[in-house]
Design a protein around this motif. Structure first.
Motif, PDB file in Angstrom:
ATOM      1  N   ILE A 449     -45.295 -32.915  47.059  1.00 32.31           N
ATOM      2  CA  ILE A 449     -46.349 -32.706  47.878  1.00 32.31           C
ATOM      3  C   ILE A 449     -46.092 -33.792  49.057  1.00 32.31           C
ATOM      4  O   ILE A 449     -46.005 -35.025  48.822  1.00 32.31           O
ATOM      5  N   LEU A 450     -46.221 -33.375  50.131  1.00 26.07           N
ATOM      6  CA  LEU A 450     -45.911 -34.480  51.471  1.00 26.07           C
ATOM      7  C   LEU A 450     -47.345 -34.239  52.325  1.00 26.07           C
ATOM      8  O   LEU A 450     -48.011 -32.956  52.278  1.00 26.07           O
ATOM      9  N   THR A 451     -47.508 -35.583  52.726  1.00 25.65           N
ATOM     10  CA  THR A 451     -48.982 -35.490  53.557  1.00 25.65           C
ATOM     11  C   THR A 451     -48.502 -36.277  54.801  1.00 25.65           C
ATOM     12  O   THR A 451     -47.591 -36.990  55.084  1.00 25.65           O
ATOM     13  N   THR A 452     -49.321 -35.847  55.806  1.00 23.94           N
ATOM     14  CA  THR A 452     -49.112 -36.446  57.260  1.00 23.94           C
ATOM     15  C   THR A 452     -50.145 -37.615  57.895  1.00 23.94           C
ATOM     16  O   THR A 452     -49.830 -38.185  58.974  1.00 23.94           O
ATOM     17  N   GLY A 453     -51.206 -37.731  56.914  1.00 21.58           N
ATOM     18  CA  GLY A 453     -52.164 -38.813  57.705  1.00 21.58           C
ATOM     19  C   GLY A 453     -52.718 -38.464  58.864  1.00 21.58           C
ATOM     20  O   GLY A 453     -52.711 -36.921  59.216  1.00 21.58           O
ATOM     21  N   GLU A 454     -53.381 -39.297  59.465  1.00 18.89           N
ATOM     22  CA  GLU A 454     -54.032 -39.167  60.752  1.00 18.89           C
ATOM     23  C   GLU A 454     -53.089 -39.069  62.081  1.00 18.89           C
ATOM     24  O   GLU A 454     -52.263 -39.885  62.258  1.00 18.89           O
ATOM     25  N   ASN A 455     -53.116 -37.986  62.989  1.00 22.44           N
ATOM     26  CA  ASN A 455     -52.465 -38.104  64.285  1.00 22.44           C
ATOM     27  C   ASN A 455     -53.413 -37.851  65.421  1.00 22.44           C
ATOM     28  O   ASN A 455     -54.049 -36.878  65.644  1.00 22.44           O
TER      29      ASN A 455
END
Length: 491
Positions: A449-455
């Motif tokens: 599972i990969l996550t992107t966080g906030e942009n």
């Protein structure tokens, strides 16, 4: 008479659900305010009443309450779950009830994910909008916390609506920390791994672990890690507590059967800023960048310079004595990132770290393709936490994700099922939103599972979760075909 509505038809009835929520005490087939949200394998009722006391609740027409019954208890102002004639502790608050209905209606839709943890064959996700916990995958041993101890959950369902700070999927159990610093656990209790003081059977619903929270013995928990036979908790004052087998709290080594029966402080005479645990090993990162490790030493997986087990925390050093900003322990390897974000170091099983089968017993710098130390940054690393094949490694940079190791299920996300044993290769971005920068991930036994966080400049790519790899236990939720490239996770 008991009214059940098929899951297929449930999605066409939002007005009935909304009416149930806003008008509160609703019953079917009776004038008194009774009813249930009745969940079975293929059917689901739609009445979620508010009641004075959960113990008095029955199904419509006063029939016996069945397994998988949810009610809102006015006395304690929360939702409870009933299974085998026993009511759970509080699971949902007022907003949680609304969230649970929303979760039911939105299966299959994309949702925002703040944190994710890939376990042996199940996955936990903390929602960005509500900090609630969603689960999918193998229900065996109660590891999803949905009250089931068998079968699979094929979409991400809400299992815990109190706001969470962290959650970790272990081999056959799970653990979570609330924003108030409490610790909750569920799953297989053998070797005391849940910290619930039990050495047998399964806990199919989240249960509160004693000792953590405001004014509690150990203080407020801020991070948790579930390993193979144990669990770890990091508190806000920088202390680590372990429970279960081979926790680093005694002279008992891995595989001895000895276990800490309750959470016990792991002796580290420094303030700890982060922890990492795999099936066989664990590590603590101090506030000044030192790394302490313990657990199984074969293959050089501890990075101590040898292959001996470490039964208590042992200090290891990165080349040149540089400080670290992250350490990630895999089931047969370990990885660390330097404090300046310019270097990544590996140790352990050779194939899993791209070293062509040659094991490394001390931290050794790894080359990242196309990495420019003047302008680029290593954001994070992630390693395969559970025993399968020979493991793998993910390196996250501002330019992309680079991978090596086991890939038989497509878990490396490179578009095929060919293993990588020499160096790092770039993960494909086919199907990934333009502008996405992956900020971290979690690697289970056969899925990632990969996550992107906030942009802040592009909300479309903020808090999106992607998955790839095995789907045999529905580890990726609604995704039913094995994915060999990163694919957006939906409920």
């Amino acid at each position: 008479m008991k009214y059940n509505i098929s899951r297929r038809k449930l999605y066409t009835l939002p007005f009935l659900l909304i009416g149930t929520w806003f008008f509160g005490q609703v019953g079917i087939g009776t004038l008194t305010p009774k009813g249930v949200l009745h969940v079975e394998s293929n059917t689901m009722g739609v009445v979620l009443p508010k009641v004075d006391n959960a113990a008095d609740v029955v199904t419509p027409n006063d029939s016996t309450a069945v397994e998988a019954t949810f009610v809102y208890d006015l006395a304690e102002k929360c939702t409870k779950f009933k299974k085998a004639a026993q009511w759970s502790d509080c699971l949902l608050d007022d907003s949680g009830v609304r969230n649970s209905v929303s979760s039911i209606l939105s299966v299959g839709t994309e949702f925002k994910v703040k944190k994710a943890s890939a376990g042996y064959q199940h996955t936990l996700m903390i929602g960005q909008d509500d900090n609630a916990l969603y689960v999918a995958g193998d229900n065996s041993d109660g590891r999803t916390g949905l009250g089931r101890t068998s079968g699979n959950t094929g979409s991400f369902l809400l299992n815990f609506a109190s706001p969470l700070a962290d959650a970790s999927a272990g081999q056959i159990h799970s653990i979570a920390a609330t924003v108030t610093g409490e610790v909750w656990a569920w799953g297989d209790n053998n070797v005391y791994r849940t910290g619930l003081g039990i050495n047998t059977g399964d806990t199919g619903l989240p249960s509160k672990v004693a000792g953590f929270g405001t004014s509690e013995t150990f203080g407020r928990a801020i991070k948790v890690q579930a390993g193979g036979q144990n669990s770890y908790v990091l508190t806000e004052d920088g202390k680590v507590y372990g429970v279960g087998g081979a926790t680093g709290t005694s002279a008992a080594g891995p595989g001895t059967g000895a276990a800490a029966t309750a959470f016990t402080e792991v002796s580290i005479a420094e303030t700890v800023a982060d922890i990492s645990a795999s099936q066989y090993t664990a590590a603590a990162l101090t506030s000044d960048g030192k790394i302490y490790v313990w657990g199984l030493g074969t293959l050089g997986r501890l990075g101590t310079g040898g292959t001996a087990n470490a039964t208590t925390p042992t200090l290891i050093s990165l080349p040149g004595g540089v400080a670290a900003k992250q350490v990630s322990m895999g089931w047969n390897n370990g990885t660390a990132v330097s404090a300046d974000g310019k270097h990544v170091y590996r140790w352990g099983s050779g194939n899993s770290i791209g070293n062509s089968g040659t094991n490394l017993t001390t931290p050794t710098e790894i080359s990242v393709p196309g990495f420019d130390q003047a302008t680029d940054e290593i954001i994070a690393v992630a390693t395969q936490r559970f025993d399968y094949g020979y493991g793998n490694l993910f390196v996250f940079t501002n330019k992309g994700v680079y991978v090596t190791g086991e890939n038989s299920q497509g878990q490396l996300g490179i578009g095929n099922t060919t293993d990588v044993t020499n160096g790092l290769v770039a993960m494909t971005t086919t199907g990934v939103y333009n502008g996405t920068v992956f900020t971290g991930g979690s690697v289970g036994r056969q899925h990632t599972i990969l996550t992107t966080g906030e942009n802040t400049s592009n909300t479309t790519v903020s808090y999106v979760a992607y998955g790839m790899g095995a789907i045999n236990y529905r580890q990726l939720g609604a995704i039913t075909v094995q994915r060999r490239v990163p694919s957006v996770i939906t409920k």
